[in-house]
Enzyme design. Structure first.
Site, short mmCIF file in Angstrom:
data_model
loop_
_atom_site.label_atom_id
_atom_site.label_comp_id
_atom_site.label_asym_id
_atom_site.label_seq_id
_atom_site.Cartn_x
_atom_site.Cartn_y
_atom_site.Cartn_z
N HIS A 195 -2.43 6.84 3.29
CA HIS A 195 -1.00 7.09 3.44
C HIS A 195 -0.62 8.36 2.69
O HIS A 195 -1.19 8.69 1.64
CB HIS A 195 -0.19 5.93 2.84
N CYS A 230 0.82 -1.22 0.00
CA CYS A 230 0.00 0.00 0.00
C CYS A 230 0.85 1.26 0.00
O CYS A 230 0.45 2.28 -0.57
CB CYS A 230 -0.96 -0.01 1.19
#
Length: 361
Positions: free
Chosen positions: A267, A142
């Site tokens: 993120h 990710c």
């Protein structure tokens, strides 16, 4: 390369049969939402999970579908199998699914650096999806996915030659335990004067640090992953190794520092990218504004730049703070955000699977 299509062709309705392995997990839940939102290219969608979850019913494409247990027989007639499971489960079951004739798209870290398994981001290297001698395609981590679509677009124009990255990673990257830990810690510190003297947050949290080595509430933690040689973490080496493989730059110099921050999902990364020749901000903006899967949101004077609170729940990579380096006319500075459960996990897996479905149809 051998023809990797199933000998018996696609599933019912003339469309491929899809299996979602790990359908009841955090990423699996997002995957079912994504499958219900995207163009429907699938025949049967089979939901597979651990035996303890068998019998549960989950909604996908507006229909209640019963979860079946993870067994070899569960892959009978499956054309494409998406795996959202821990590494040890993928290591055992992905090759078995491939042996049964399914093309496996795996979201674990097990096969990413296997030279016989392509590591695919459809906006960057879609051609690699066909080169799968083991019948397995890997999905990047990710953190890598949160930046690589934007970086791939810039590399295609300018030619990347060095990368320095700092990540600001959401707690959901550590799974449901990470989210539960942050929420519990926030309840302990809310409405207090904590965070004003050394160790006060640590004392309030006690042993409740969950999957993290230090408190994440009112804090940032400069560590994600497990220890590797010379002080590096596994998460930092993932970003380095995966970026090299996806971009086809095996010797690319990459330096990464991964930091956990008190954000639930999405993120963020600062990116310092050096290229082969001089770059301009105007050209970089043009590239990013037109790149598939990228949103350029960059007007700091008006307070416009991506933040996790705005990006969460969306699919693109959001890019802002685009600047040319002050001391290097060949380098750009960027700030990027990407939802680590959507493009960072489930969406990219679904996009890869759709490439395979088009090939099989």
């Amino acid at each position: 390369m051998a023809d990797l299509r199933r000998a018996d062709g696609p599933g019912r309705s003339g469309r491929p049969t899809l299996a979602v392995v790990g359908a009841t997990g955090a990423v699996g839940t997002v995957m079912l939402q994504i499958l219900s939102q995207r163009a429907d290219v699938w025949g049967e969608i089979r939901l597979i999970a651990s035996p303890r979850s068998a019998g549960r019913k989950l909604s996908v494409r507006g229909e209640e579908t019963e979860v079946v247990a993870l067994t070899e027989e569960a892959f009978d007639g499956v054309d494409v199998a998406m795996f959202d499971v821990p590494d040890e489960v993928a290591e055992r079951w992905a090759p078995l699914a491939a042996a049964k004739g399914a093309v496996v798209v795996d979201n674990s870290g097990t096969f990413r650096m296997d030279p016989e398994v392509p590591l695919v981001v459809p906006e960057v290297n879609p051609h690699a999806v066909r080169m799968r001698p083991r019948g397995i395609i890997a999905n990047p981590s990710c953190t890598t996915l949160s930046m690589i679509v934007a970086l791939g677009a810039l590399h295609a124009e300018f030619g990347l030659r060095e990368l320095v990255v700092s990540s600001y990673q959401a707690v959901s990257g550590a799974g449901r335990a990470g989210v539960a830990t942050l929420r519990q810690q926030l309840s302990l510190v809310a409405g207090t004067e904590l965070g004003t003297s050394p160790g006060d947050v640590r004392r309030a949290v006690g042993d409740g640090t969950g999957p993290f080595p230090e408190p994440v509430a009112l804090n940032v933690v400069p560590w994600a992953g497990s220890p590797r040689e010379d002080g590096w973490s596994s998460e930092e080496l993932k970003v380095r190794d995966e970026s090299r493989k996806i971009l086809g730059l095996p010797a690319l110099p990459v330096a990464v520092t991964c930091v956990r921050v008190p954000v639930i999902t999405t993120h963020s990364l600062t990116v310092h990218a050096r290229f082969e020749g001089e770059v301009t901000v105007d050209k970089a903006r043009e590239i990013l504004a037109t790149a598939p899967g990228v949103v350029l949101f960059d007007n700091p004077a008006a307070g416009e730049f991506p933040t996790p609170a705005d990006v969460v729940g969306t699919d693109p990579t959001w890019v802002g703070r685009v600047r040319r380096a002050l001391d290097d006319p060949t380098a750009l500075e960027l700030f990027v955000c990407g939802d680590n459960l959507r493009k960072g996990s489930a969406l990219n897996t679904a996009q890869i699977a759709e490439l395979v479905a088009a090939e099989l149809s």
